[in-house]
Design a protein around this motif. Structure first.
Motif, short mmCIF file in Angstrom:
data_model
loop_
_atom_site.label_atom_id
_atom_site.label_comp_id
_atom_site.label_asym_id
_atom_site.label_seq_id
_atom_site.Cartn_x
_atom_site.Cartn_y
_atom_site.Cartn_z
N ASP A 92 20.43 85.44 23.40
CA ASP A 92 20.98 86.78 23.35
C ASP A 92 20.28 87.64 24.40
OD1 ASP A 92 18.56 86.87 22.11
OD2 ASP A 92 19.22 88.05 20.40
N ALA A 93 20.80 88.84 24.61
CA ALA A 93 20.28 89.71 25.67
C ALA A 93 18.83 90.11 25.42
CB ALA A 93 21.15 90.94 25.80
N CYS A 106 20.79 89.59 31.74
CA CYS A 106 22.07 88.90 31.62
C CYS A 106 23.02 89.45 32.67
CB CYS A 106 22.66 89.09 30.24
SG CYS A 106 21.79 88.18 28.96
N CYS A 165 23.45 83.31 28.64
CA CYS A 165 23.52 84.38 27.64
C CYS A 165 24.69 84.11 26.70
CB CYS A 165 23.67 85.73 28.31
SG CYS A 165 22.24 86.22 29.27
N SER A 166 24.57 84.63 25.49
CA SER A 166 25.64 84.43 24.52
C SER A 166 26.85 85.29 24.83
CB SER A 166 25.12 84.73 23.11
OG SER A 166 24.58 86.03 23.04
N SER A 167 26.71 86.28 25.71
CA SER A 167 27.86 87.08 26.15
C SER A 167 28.78 86.20 26.98
CB SER A 167 27.41 88.25 27.01
OG SER A 167 26.27 88.85 26.50
N LYS A 215 28.15 85.08 31.15
CA LYS A 215 26.94 85.70 31.71
C LYS A 215 25.79 84.71 31.62
CE LYS A 215 28.05 90.50 31.20
NZ LYS A 215 27.55 91.82 30.83
#
Length: 70
Positions: free
Chosen positions: A26-27, A37, A51-53, A56
């Motif tokens: 995560d960020a 990220c 990143c989980s986004s 990204k």
């Protein structure tokens, strides 16, 4: 039958190969590693995780000891 074959390969990839090559962070965890990220890393940065986004990656600055690959 072919669908099950592709599904099995996809599940094996997601279960075994993907976690061994990279981790989703995560960020906040990326920031704790002194990274950010972003969609793309600059040439002066390197990718350290994903990143989980969506779409990204976690980028951090390269150290001076690390040589660029020419």
């Amino acid at each position: 039958m072919r669908i099950f074959y592709y599904l099995l390969h996809f599940l094996c990839y997601v279960t075994f190969i993907l976690p061994a090559t990279c981790t989703l962070v995560d960020a906040d965890r990326c920031t704790k590693c002194y990274g950010h990220c972003k969609r793309d890393c600059l040439e002066s940065e390197k990718q350290i995780d994903i990143c989980s986004s969506p779409r990204k990656i976690c980028c951090t600055e390269r150290l001076y000891e690390e040589d660029y690959i020419f």
